[in-house]
Design an enzyme around this catalytic site. Sequence first.
Site, mmCIF file in Angstrom:
data_model
loop_
_atom_site.group_PDB
_atom_site.id
_atom_site.type_symbol
_atom_site.label_atom_id
_atom_site.label_comp_id
_atom_site.label_asym_id
_atom_site.label_seq_id
_atom_site.Cartn_x
_atom_site.Cartn_y
_atom_site.Cartn_z
ATOM 1 N N LYS A 115 0.859 -1.192 0.000
ATOM 2 C CA LYS A 115 0.000 0.000 0.000
ATOM 3 C C LYS A 115 0.890 1.234 0.000
ATOM 4 O O LYS A 115 1.949 1.230 0.633
ATOM 5 C CB LYS A 115 -0.899 0.005 1.247
ATOM 6 C CG LYS A 115 -1.659 1.303 1.463
ATOM 7 C CD LYS A 115 -2.681 1.192 2.579
ATOM 8 C CE LYS A 115 -2.191 1.614 3.934
ATOM 9 N NZ LYS A 115 -1.735 3.019 4.028
ATOM 10 N N GLU A 117 0.649 5.819 -0.155
ATOM 11 C CA GLU A 117 -0.207 6.999 -0.037
ATOM 12 C C GLU A 117 -0.036 7.906 -1.250
ATOM 13 O O GLU A 117 1.097 8.108 -1.724
ATOM 14 C CB GLU A 117 0.155 7.783 1.234
ATOM 15 C CG GLU A 117 -0.123 7.006 2.512
ATOM 16 C CD GLU A 117 0.202 7.796 3.775
ATOM 17 O OE1 GLU A 117 0.519 9.006 3.689
ATOM 18 O OE2 GLU A 117 0.134 7.200 4.855
ATOM 19 N N GLU A 184 -9.382 7.860 3.738
ATOM 20 C CA GLU A 184 -9.287 8.230 5.159
ATOM 21 C C GLU A 184 -9.795 9.644 5.415
ATOM 22 O O GLU A 184 -9.414 10.608 4.722
ATOM 23 C CB GLU A 184 -7.822 8.102 5.617
ATOM 24 C CG GLU A 184 -7.637 8.473 7.082
ATOM 25 C CD GLU A 184 -6.318 8.008 7.692
ATOM 26 O OE1 GLU A 184 -5.545 7.314 7.010
ATOM 27 O OE2 GLU A 184 -6.079 8.346 8.875
HETATM 28 O O1 KIV Z 1 -0.757 2.839 8.762
HETATM 29 C C1 KIV Z 1 -1.959 2.566 8.936
HETATM 30 O O2 KIV Z 1 -2.361 1.917 9.906
HETATM 31 C C2 KIV Z 1 -2.905 3.031 7.935
HETATM 32 C C3 KIV Z 1 -4.357 2.993 8.299
HETATM 33 C C4 KIV Z 1 -4.693 4.232 9.054
HETATM 34 C C5 KIV Z 1 -5.218 2.816 7.114
HETATM 35 O O3 KIV Z 1 -2.517 3.474 6.902
#
Ligand code: KIV
Length: 281
Positions: A115, A117, A184
């Site tokens: 994942k 951002e 988010e």
């Molecule tokens: O790092 C994390 O836990 C996240 C969540 C807030 C989705 O990115």
Amino acid sequence: MNKKITIQEIQRAKKDNRKLVMMTAYDYPFGLMADEAGVDIVLVGDSLGMVVMGLEGTVAVTMEDMIHHIRAVVRGCRNPLVVGDMPFMSYNTSIRDAIINAGRLMKEGGCDVVKLEGGVDFAPTVAAIVKAGIPVQGHIGLTPQTASALGGFKMQGKDVDGAVKIIDDARALEDAGAFSLILEAVPAPLAGLVTDSVEIPVIGIGAGAEVDGQVLVTHDMIGLFDKFVPKFVKQYTQIRPVILEALGAYKQEVQEKSFPAAEHGFKMDEETLEQVKKRIS
Ligand code: KIV
């Protein structure tokens, strides 16, 4: 049942209108519990920095930190899809760095997908990682790694421009090949629009109910980390006082010599003991 949930099953959930359940985990015991609880997706998030490492934010979390914790979680998770979070500056410097570091999270950490951002600006990065054979989950709206640039940990998409930007971000990530995205801290009606604007599952955190699934930071929802509890968190239990009570009882029993009792120790027969005493005298 011992069967790893697939990306295809995650995507089918949206079509079947089945809500996806995602939680964070940072170690083996929580990986095991996520597995036993039957959640769909486990995120080894860089929230690790705050709720496990005691840092002020996520910025200082390193690739080595992430790999170390992903490895532990993966050992406990047979069924859920495990997402490894790409830490700040592991994908921001160049597309080449992004592919190398996404590969490290998978090869050395053992996660199933990564994942990162960012929206429109990071779509080429997402496309390149996906092309390299690594599935990517996007993360838009409030992006904690760049929270200072966004003016702090604040709700996003308040005005028309901000809201349209978030929808553009979601569409760009879908076009780039992201299999899903995290949304988010945005108003619930906007989250509904985002969810309807893309075919990939949108998993919300602080984004209301009109999304395809929910994720929460586990240490927030069980009351293990209570330095700061965001408004959108529901605390399903308060585990910290339970642990503190146990630690207090342990301390008291050690100090008053009631622990360990005979049943907590190993026995030695009298004769052996006498022989040992003789030998050392
Ligand atoms: O790092 C994390 O836990 C996240 C969540 C807030 C989705 O990115």
